[in-house]
Scaffold this motif. Structure first.
Motif, PDB file in Angstrom:
ATOM      1  N   LEU A 229       1.688  10.122  15.593  1.00  0.00           N
ATOM      2  CA  LEU A 229       1.884   8.694  15.344  1.00  0.00           C
ATOM      3  C   LEU A 229       2.604   8.388  14.030  1.00  0.00           C
ATOM      4  O   LEU A 229       3.527   7.561  14.023  1.00  0.00           O
ATOM      5  N   PRO A 230       2.230   9.003  12.881  1.00  0.00           N
ATOM      6  CA  PRO A 230       2.976   8.712  11.644  1.00  0.00           C
ATOM      7  C   PRO A 230       4.460   9.063  11.758  1.00  0.00           C
ATOM      8  O   PRO A 230       5.323   8.319  11.284  1.00  0.00           O
ATOM      9  N   THR A 231       4.760  10.199  12.411  1.00  0.00           N
ATOM     10  CA  THR A 231       6.162  10.598  12.588  1.00  0.00           C
ATOM     11  C   THR A 231       6.887   9.623  13.496  1.00  0.00           C
ATOM     12  O   THR A 231       8.014   9.186  13.209  1.00  0.00           O
ATOM     13  N   ALA A 232       6.244   9.247  14.623  1.00  0.00           N
ATOM     14  CA  ALA A 232       6.862   8.308  15.555  1.00  0.00           C
ATOM     15  C   ALA A 232       7.091   6.952  14.888  1.00  0.00           C
ATOM     16  O   ALA A 232       8.144   6.328  15.069  1.00  0.00           O
ATOM     17  N   ASP A 233       6.117   6.488  14.107  1.00  0.00           N
ATOM     18  CA  ASP A 233       6.268   5.203  13.414  1.00  0.00           C
ATOM     19  C   ASP A 233       7.424   5.253  12.422  1.00  0.00           C
ATOM     20  O   ASP A 233       8.192   4.288  12.279  1.00  0.00           O
ATOM     21  N   TYR A 234       7.548   6.390  11.723  1.00  0.00           N
ATOM     22  CA  TYR A 234       8.633   6.525  10.750  1.00  0.00           C
ATOM     23  C   TYR A 234       9.994   6.508  11.444  1.00  0.00           C
ATOM     24  O   TYR A 234      10.933   5.838  10.985  1.00  0.00           O
ATOM     25  N   LEU A 235      10.115   7.207  12.556  1.00  0.00           N
ATOM     26  CA  LEU A 235      11.373   7.218  13.300  1.00  0.00           C
ATOM     27  C   LEU A 235      11.719   5.820  13.795  1.00  0.00           C
ATOM     28  O   LEU A 235      12.886   5.386  13.742  1.00  0.00           O
ATOM     29  N   ARG A 236      10.723   5.095  14.280  1.00  0.00           N
ATOM     30  CA  ARG A 236      10.981   3.727  14.753  1.00  0.00           C
ATOM     31  C   ARG A 236      11.334   2.790  13.596  1.00  0.00           C
ATOM     32  O   ARG A 236      12.118   1.853  13.752  1.00  0.00           O
ATOM     33  N   GLU A 237      10.740   3.063  12.431  1.00  0.00           N
ATOM     34  CA  GLU A 237      11.101   2.274  11.252  1.00  0.00           C
ATOM     35  C   GLU A 237      12.574   2.482  10.900  1.00  0.00           C
ATOM     36  O   GLU A 237      13.307   1.514  10.619  1.00  0.00           O
ATOM     37  N   LEU A 238      13.028   3.735  10.929  1.00  0.00           N
ATOM     38  CA  LEU A 238      14.436   4.019  10.648  1.00  0.00           C
ATOM     39  C   LEU A 238      15.332   3.347  11.687  1.00  0.00           C
ATOM     40  O   LEU A 238      16.374   2.778  11.345  1.00  0.00           O
ATOM     41  N   ALA A 239      14.928   3.418  12.951  1.00  0.00           N
ATOM     42  CA  ALA A 239      15.719   2.779  14.013  1.00  0.00           C
ATOM     43  C   ALA A 239      15.801   1.278  13.795  1.00  0.00           C
ATOM     44  O   ALA A 239      16.841   0.652  14.029  1.00  0.00           O
ATOM     45  N   ALA A 240      14.694   0.684  13.333  1.00  0.00           N
ATOM     46  CA  ALA A 240      14.692  -0.753  13.082  1.00  0.00           C
ATOM     47  C   ALA A 240      15.651  -1.128  11.959  1.00  0.00           C
ATOM     48  O   ALA A 240      16.148  -2.254  11.911  1.00  0.00           O
ATOM     49  N   HIS A 241      15.936  -0.183  11.064  1.00  0.00           N
ATOM     50  CA  HIS A 241      16.860  -0.443   9.949  1.00  0.00           C
ATOM     51  C   HIS A 241      18.286   0.009  10.262  1.00  0.00           C
ATOM     52  O   HIS A 241      19.137   0.003   9.372  1.00  0.00           O
ATOM     53  N   GLY A 242      18.533   0.429  11.508  1.00  0.00           N
ATOM     54  CA  GLY A 242      19.906   0.729  11.903  1.00  0.00           C
ATOM     55  C   GLY A 242      20.215   2.163  12.237  1.00  0.00           C
ATOM     56  O   GLY A 242      21.338   2.467  12.673  1.00  0.00           O
ATOM     57  N   ALA A 243      19.280   3.077  12.030  1.00  0.00           N
ATOM     58  CA  ALA A 243      19.540   4.477  12.378  1.00  0.00           C
ATOM     59  C   ALA A 243      19.610   4.635  13.896  1.00  0.00           C
ATOM     60  O   ALA A 243      18.905   3.940  14.634  1.00  0.00           O
ATOM     61  N   GLU A 244      20.467   5.532  14.354  1.00  0.00           N
ATOM     62  CA  GLU A 244      20.567   5.838  15.783  1.00  0.00           C
ATOM     63  C   GLU A 244      19.805   7.137  16.029  1.00  0.00           C
ATOM     64  O   GLU A 244      20.177   8.183  15.494  1.00  0.00           O
ATOM     65  N   ILE A 245      18.749   7.054  16.819  1.00  0.00           N
ATOM     66  CA  ILE A 245      17.881   8.206  17.024  1.00  0.00           C
ATOM     67  C   ILE A 245      17.779   8.502  18.512  1.00  0.00           C
ATOM     68  O   ILE A 245      17.551   7.606  19.320  1.00  0.00           O
ATOM     69  N   ARG A 246      17.970   9.773  18.855  1.00  0.00           N
ATOM     70  CA  ARG A 246      17.822  10.217  20.229  1.00  0.00           C
ATOM     71  C   ARG A 246      16.802  11.343  20.302  1.00  0.00           C
ATOM     72  O   ARG A 246      16.523  12.006  19.296  1.00  0.00           O
ATOM     73  N   VAL A 247      16.270  11.541  21.509  1.00  0.00           N
ATOM     74  CA  VAL A 247      15.183  12.495  21.725  1.00  0.00           C
ATOM     75  C   VAL A 247      15.621  13.539  22.741  1.00  0.00           C
ATOM     76  O   VAL A 247      16.216  13.203  23.772  1.00  0.00           O
ATOM     77  N   THR A 248      15.327  14.796  22.446  1.00  0.00           N
ATOM     78  CA  THR A 248      15.626  15.878  23.383  1.00  0.00           C
ATOM     79  C   THR A 248      14.344  16.638  23.695  1.00  0.00           C
ATOM     80  O   THR A 248      13.406  16.651  22.883  1.00  0.00           O
ATOM     81  N   GLY A 249      14.318  17.258  24.868  1.00  0.00           N
ATOM     82  CA  GLY A 249      13.117  17.974  25.266  1.00  0.00           C
ATOM     83  C   GLY A 249      12.821  19.142  24.356  1.00  0.00           C
ATOM     84  O   GLY A 249      11.734  19.302  23.833  1.00  0.00           O
ATOM     85  N   GLU A 250      13.819  19.978  24.105  1.00  0.00           N
ATOM     86  CA  GLU A 250      13.617  21.151  23.255  1.00  0.00           C
ATOM     87  C   GLU A 250      14.975  21.664  22.815  1.00  0.00           C
ATOM     88  O   GLU A 250      15.944  21.656  23.578  1.00  0.00           O
ATOM     89  N   THR A 251      15.053  22.104  21.572  1.00  0.00           N
ATOM     90  CA  THR A 251      16.282  22.704  21.066  1.00  0.00           C
ATOM     91  C   THR A 251      15.940  23.653  19.934  1.00  0.00           C
ATOM     92  O   THR A 251      15.011  23.402  19.164  1.00  0.00           O
ATOM     93  N   ALA A 252      16.673  24.747  19.859  1.00  0.00           N
ATOM     94  CA  ALA A 252      16.467  25.702  18.768  1.00  0.00           C
ATOM     95  C   ALA A 252      17.427  25.431  17.618  1.00  0.00           C
ATOM     96  O   ALA A 252      17.318  26.040  16.554  1.00  0.00           O
ATOM     97  N   GLU A 253      18.392  24.545  17.875  1.00  0.00           N
ATOM     98  CA  GLU A 253      19.388  24.260  16.843  1.00  0.00           C
ATOM     99  C   GLU A 253      18.813  23.320  15.787  1.00  0.00           C
ATOM    100  O   GLU A 253      18.043  22.422  16.075  1.00  0.00           O
ATOM    101  N   ARG A 254      19.239  23.534  14.558  1.00  0.00           N
ATOM    102  CA  ARG A 254      18.832  22.656  13.465  1.00  0.00           C
ATOM    103  C   ARG A 254      20.008  22.542  12.515  1.00  0.00           C
ATOM    104  O   ARG A 254      20.550  23.575  12.075  1.00  0.00           O
ATOM    105  N   MET A 255      20.397  21.322  12.188  1.00  0.00           N
ATOM    106  CA  MET A 255      21.591  21.142  11.356  1.00  0.00           C
ATOM    107  C   MET A 255      21.601  19.755  10.739  1.00  0.00           C
ATOM    108  O   MET A 255      20.981  18.819  11.248  1.00  0.00           O
TER     109      MET A 255
END
Length: 338
Positions: A190-216
């Motif tokens: 919940l804290p992580t989800a709330d933070y992501l939604r807070e960023l989205a509310a301020h204009g960040a574009e956030i997408r969700v993927t099932g699983e990925t090993a990539e990090r960048m």
């Protein structure tokens, strides 16, 4: 001097009240309606300094305007201190804004060394989590156009959120475009989800993927940071400046981005307020906290016990990453929540 003990303590200094001004105010609380012309004799203070102190007390509304007979009456302490608290919080908020906005001075200072510093080229290895975090902070602060990121964390700790929030929000306020892909498991915290939604509310574009090993993370399409081992970031990271390599990393990001889903913007859990990441209950508690009201009154307002109300306050302080109610009010104002 008669009020030496009060001068030594100067408990009201936090509100911008000097020792002499506090001594005068305390005198009028003990002896209301003292003539203004006599107070310096009673306190054994300098007449001119006392006159200036009285003018300051009137400006702060700690004493009422002088009556025609020259007598001075004090303002109610609770009313006066509530007003001073709001005034001081406003000053601190404006000071905080000036400090954060002044970081552009670093640009000018670094420009002084530009003539003798070779630009970074190729690939460099960054070792140690502290060094990696410092480089991320530095790159984010100087980003001008866009930040792309793919993250594999299933949750963010409160410390990580508290560290990242001001940098992310500052970038968004400057008009930097942020595109972020996170794993779906992050939304289960919940804290992580709330933070992501807070960023989205301020204009960040956030997408969700099932699983990925990539990090960048890619900054302004010119610098990319990737871990040596995506499963163990403590091993270090590679910072790429070479255009061909950065272009390939961007291409991989775009592929992941296209296959990811948009972060849903459902009606908030537990009745959350859209765009704020706060529940309705948290919003009411925050609003009441900022008025300086007592816990007993807040509990009555929410129709809960005082113990439960205080638990709500503690949870809200944790959500905001604040150590005190005053700091919580500052953070909430900075984020536009109140």
């Amino acid at each position: 001097m008669g009020g030496d003990a009060h001068v030594a303590e100067n408990a009201m200094a936090v509100f911008g009240v000097s020792a002499l001004e506090e001594e005068l105010y305390r005198h009028f609380l003990r002896n209301p309606d003292t003539p203004a012309d006599d107070v310096h004799l009673l306190l054994h203070t300098d007449p001119d300094e006392t006159r200036v102190g009285l003018e300051r007390l009137r400006a702060l509304e700690l004493v009422h305007p002088e009556r025609p007979d020259g007598r001075v009456s004090p303002a109610d302490p609770e009313t006066a201190l509530t007003r001073l608290t709001d005034r001081r919080l406003g000053e601190l908020h404006r000071e905080l804004q000036r400090v954060t906005r002044s970081r552009h001075v670093i640009d000018g200072l670094r420009a002084e060394t530009a003539a003798r510093t070779e630009p970074a080229v190729g690939i460099e290895q960054v070792e140690g989590l502290a060094n990696i975090r410092n480089r991320i902070d530095d790159l984010a602060f100087f980003a001008r156009d866009e930040i792309l990121a793919v993250e594999t964390y299933p949750r963010l700790s409160p410390e990580n959120i508290a560290r990242s929030r001001p940098l992310d929000l500052r970038c968004l306020r400057r008009g930097v475009r942020i595109r972020n892909v996170v794993v779906r498991a992050a939304l289960d915290d919940l804290p992580t989800a709330d933070y992501l939604r807070e960023l989205a509310a301020h204009g960040a574009e956030i997408r969700v993927t099932g699983e990925t090993a990539e990090r960048m993370i890619v900054y302004d399409r010119s610098t990319a940071l990737v871990p040596l081992d995506p499963r163990n970031t403590a091993r270090g990271a590679l910072l790429a400046h070479r255009s061909g390599l950065v272009s390939n990393i961007i291409a991989l990001f775009e592929k992941i981005w296209e296959s990811a889903d948009d972060l849903a913007s459902p009606e908030g859990r537990d009745g959350s307020v859209p765009g704020h990441g706060l529940t309705e209950r948290e919003r009411r508690v925050l609003s009441f906290m900022c008025t300086g009201g007592k816990d007993e009154a807040g509990a009555r307002e929410l129709e809960v016990s005082v113990r439960t109300y205080r638990r709500y306050v503690a949870e809200l302080l944790q959500t905001l990453g604040a150590n005190s109610r005053a700091q919580a009010a500052l953070l909430a104002r900075d984020r536009g929540w109140i």
